[in-house]
Design an enzyme around this catalytic site. Structure first.
Site, PDB file in Angstrom:
ATOM      1  N   ASP A  95       0.985  -1.168   0.043  1.00 27.78           N
ATOM      2  CA  ASP A  95       0.041  -0.117  -0.065  1.00 27.78           C
ATOM      3  C   ASP A  95       0.855   1.164   0.006  1.00 27.78           C
ATOM      4  OD1 ASP A  95      -2.498   1.701   0.403  1.00 27.78           O
ATOM      5  OD2 ASP A  95      -1.948   1.740   2.432  1.00 27.78           O
TER       6      ASP A  95
ATOM      7  N   ASP B 143       0.043   4.964   0.862  1.00 32.99           N
ATOM      8  CA  ASP B 143      -0.101   6.016   1.893  1.00 32.99           C
ATOM      9  C   ASP B 143      -0.317   5.157   3.248  1.00 32.99           C
ATOM     10  OD1 ASP B 143      -0.469   8.203   0.013  1.00 32.99           O
ATOM     11  OD2 ASP B 143      -2.531   7.571  -0.326  1.00 32.99           O
TER      12      ASP B 143
ATOM     13  N   PHE C 214      -5.480  13.771   1.501  1.00 35.74           N
ATOM     14  CA  PHE C 214      -4.868  13.314   0.223  1.00 35.74           C
ATOM     15  C   PHE C 214      -3.595  13.936   0.155  1.00 35.74           C
ATOM     16  CE2 PHE C 214      -9.474  12.910  -0.500  1.00 35.74           C
ATOM     17  CZ  PHE C 214      -9.733  11.375  -0.400  1.00 35.74           C
TER      18      PHE C 214
ATOM     19  N   THR D 276      -2.238   0.660  -4.759  1.00 39.59           N
ATOM     20  CA  THR D 276      -3.084   1.969  -3.798  1.00 39.59           C
ATOM     21  C   THR D 276      -4.406   2.514  -4.464  1.00 39.59           C
ATOM     22  OG1 THR D 276      -2.383   4.130  -3.160  1.00 39.59           O
ATOM     23  CG2 THR D 276      -1.776   3.421  -5.277  1.00 39.59           C
ATOM     24  N   ASN D 277      -5.100   2.562  -3.435  1.00 42.28           N
ATOM     25  CA  ASN D 277      -6.535   3.258  -3.901  1.00 42.28           C
ATOM     26  C   ASN D 277      -6.244   5.008  -4.039  1.00 42.28           C
ATOM     27  OD1 ASN D 277      -7.824   0.923  -3.418  1.00 42.28           O
ATOM     28  ND2 ASN D 277      -8.627   1.355  -1.620  1.00 42.28           N
TER      29      ASN D 277
ATOM     30  N   ARG E 180     -12.709  11.526  -6.862  1.00 42.06           N
ATOM     31  CA  ARG E 180     -13.274  12.574  -6.478  1.00 42.06           C
ATOM     32  C   ARG E 180     -13.262  13.766  -7.098  1.00 42.06           C
ATOM     33  NH1 ARG E 180     -14.296  11.093  -0.641  1.00 42.06           N
ATOM     34  NH2 ARG E 180     -13.517   9.089  -0.283  1.00 42.06           N
TER      35      ARG E 180
END
Length: 181
Positions: A6, A8, A18, A49-50, A56
């Site tokens: 991952d 972050d 973010f 990673t998301n 958004r």
């Protein structure tokens, strides 16, 4: 071994608002060195990673490429590298199976590098990371950086076990290099 990471909270500090620019990408101490150590021992490293900030509309793919450019350049200074960066840009309300806790990115990486789940470890800091790794059937390490301490305090669901707990990415790398997987 294929090491999936991952981003972050594992490599860089997690931000509630973010990471929106290279300047906001602040590395966790020893994280880049840990990646370089794993590289030096022949492991493949892939970020999964998301990045819902894209879905958004907070940043675009070009801005994300600049952020990842800083990451790659910083790694190169330590003789480190990433073999791939997989991104799920989906907003939570339009999530596909690529977005963790879905296992899409993990399965994609295993196929790309032609390895089995038994030859793969995923290192994350959240319950959704561990859920994705469990769904992909790969080994799991939860780091206590980022959301890791909170995730651990809330308890890891029994069906997700076994999960190795590491202080940070540096300690997780030591687990792998010590042959625990």
């Amino acid at each position: 071994m294929l090491v999936l990471l991952d981003r972050d909270g594992v490599i860089n500090e997690d931000r509630a608002d973010f990471v929106k620019s290279p300047a906001e990408l602040v590395f966790i101490p020893k994280a880049l060195e840990a990646i370089a150590r794993l590289n030096a021992h022949g492991h493949k490293l892939v970020i999964a990673t998301n990045q819902s900030c894209i879905g958004r509309g907070i940043i675009n793919e070009e801005q994300l490429a600049e952020i990842h450019g800083k990451l790659k350049d910083s790694l190169a200074k330590l003789s480190g590298r990433l073999d791939d960066i997989l991104v799920a840009p989906d907003a939570p309300w339009t999530a596909t199976d690529r977005r963790k806790p879905g296992a899409g990115m993990l399965i994609e990486a295993m196929r790309k590098f032609n390895v089995t789940a038994h030859e793969t470890v995923f290192i994350g800091d959240s319950a959704r990371d561990i859920e994705a790794a469990n769904s992909a059937n790969c080994h799991r390490i939860l780091v206590q950086t980022g959301k890791g301490k909170k995730t651990l305090a809330e308890g890891v669901a029994r069906h997700l076990m076994p999960v190795h707990i590491a202080k940070d990415l540096d300690e997780a790398a030591s687990f792998i290099l010590d042959g625990r997987f």
